[in-house]
Enzyme design. Structure first.
Site: not given
Length: 448
Positions: A249, A247, A245, A106
């Protein structure tokens, strides 16, 4: 449920080369997950999972090891390559797979990585299934007979499928024509997806953070470094900025003046837009959601509940309540009427939908949301101190809450990563918050 050894609140995460994020562990994890998932295959045919990853250099190693372990357990593997976390949830659901696996850490720097799972319905894998996988991890690494080994193949159109899914969450009768948007993908998983989504809906797009090299994910860019987006929006004279960000999400947005909007404010825009068309049954925030947001929900008659910090807990409470909208101040926003998990691109499209449908600037859309000043201080926590039953701290908290008298709130919680106590005071004005914080930090936190 007993304490789990490997799985945290969002899968398994750590430094590459450490005890869990390495090739051997990923091989074992793939095999253990394969054995457990094989028992949950609906219908007939060989169980299949999809693996997606972000842009970290270590993704190649972990992808190959997971693939080998799954194959040894008799699981077929679809390789999606670099795609956002919510894209894996989408692919697992629409391709009717037994699970989806994401290789990502992430918002962490490139030297970290992680592995997390989605069930075939696009939701987070249930705790009991993760516990079953953990139980298998310490067993022997075996291999099914050759005729039962899993096969692997790449999904060539994974990005394209997901781009179309994101666009489908934006009403057909609306467009982003005439808008100039800076899109910052954090050199992460959405670098080749997010710009296309907004461009294909009519916006003029300036790409930022869309040149990953395996090492620069989240480095000075993206939702965790929104100051870069502010600079880029001003430099290009853009109408808006969107930051994701690593990833994709998590979402932050910036308007043409350089003002930054956090998750609470963006969630409010989505709620108000939904309310113009249908009833909003309720909204879930977290312990960190601004008190001004909670007060505003009371004023407009929308039930509001707080979950523990973490989008997993927001999702759990939404499902428990049967509600659709929730999120975190950090920018994890959930619109369960659009997707089964938090999705930065889809959340941005819900905000843009409100603006396209009703006109006005982002500032005007949050004009009647009054955010309270929020002061946060970390104080050292003596080892073994029972802070929850500390008489001095308890008395100070009561005194501050009495002083605030519904015009603010106090939050005290222990850090999960370091020996510190996190103190937060919110109030209608900063002077009141400062006064409350002074009373809290004056308490002597000792065992004596």
């Amino acid at each position: 449920m007993s304490e789990r050894k490997y799985f945290g609140t969002d899968g398994i995460r750590g430094r590459v080369g450490g005890p869990t994020i390495n090739a051997e562990f990923a091989l074992r994890l793939g095999y253990a997950a394969g054995r457990v998932l094989a028992r949950r295959q609906p219908g007939h045919g060989r169980p299949t999972v999809v693996i997606g990853k972000d842009t970290r250099i270590s993704g190649y190693m972990l992808e190959s090891a997971l693939e080998a372990g799954l194959s040894a357990a008799g699981i077929d593997v679809l390789l999606a390559g670099p795609v956002p976390t919510p894209a894996v949830a989408y692919l697992a659901r629409t391709l009717r797979l037994v699970a989806g696996i994401v290789i990502s850490a992430s918002h962490n720097p490139y030297h970290d990585n992680g592995i997390k799972f989605f069930a075939g319905n696009g939701m987070k894998l249930p705790d009991e299934v993760e516990s079953e996988i953990e139980a298998m991890l310490d067993g022997p690494l075996e291999c099914v007979d050759s005729e039962h080994l899993g096969r692997a193949r790449r999904i060539d159109d994974a990005a394209g499928r997901y781009i179309e899914f994101c666009k489908s969450s934006f009403p057909n009768e609306l467009a982003l024509s005439g808008l100039s948007i800076v899109v910052d993908a954090a050199h992460g998983a959405a670098y080749h997806i997010a710009p296309h989504v907004f461009r294909e809906l009519g916006a003029e797009v300036v790409e930022v953070g869309c040149a990953p090299d395996g090492f620069n994910i989240n480095e000075g860019v993206g939702a965790t470094h929104p100051e870069h987006l502010v600079e880029e929006v001003r430099k290009h004279g853009a109408d808006l900025g969107i930051a994701l960000d690593g990833d994709a999400d998590r979402l932050q947005m910036v308007d043409s003046t350089g003002r930054l909007y956090n998750g609470d404010e963006l969630l409010y825009v989505i709620i108000r837009d939904r309310m113009r068309h249908r009833k909003v049954d309720g909204v879930v925030g977290t312990l960190m959601t601004n008190f001004g947001f909670e007060k505003r929900m009371q004023e407009i008659g929308v039930p509001f509940e707080r979950a523990k910090v973490g989008d997993r807990y927001v999702l759990e409470m939404l499902l428990q309540k049967g509600w659709q909208l929730g999120g975190e101040s950090s920018g994890h926003l959930l619109c369960l009427d659009q997707h089964t998990t938090g999705d930065g691109i889809i959340a941005a499209l819900q905000v843009l939908q409100a603006m396209a449908r009703h006109g006005g600037t982002l500032a005007e859309h949050v004009g009647d949301l009054r955010m309270f000043p929020q002061l946060m201080i970390n104080v050292p926590l003596e080892n073994g101190l029972d802070w929850q039953n500390h008489a001095g701290l308890g008395k100070a908290r009561q005194d501050v809450e009495a002083m605030l008298a519904g015009r603010g709130r106090v939050l005290i919680r222990a850090s999960g990563t370091e020996p510190k106590l996190r103190l937060m005071v919110e109030a209608e004005d900063e002077a009141l918050a400062q006064e409350g914080m002074q009373q809290l930090v004056a308490v002597e936190l000792t065992n004596g």
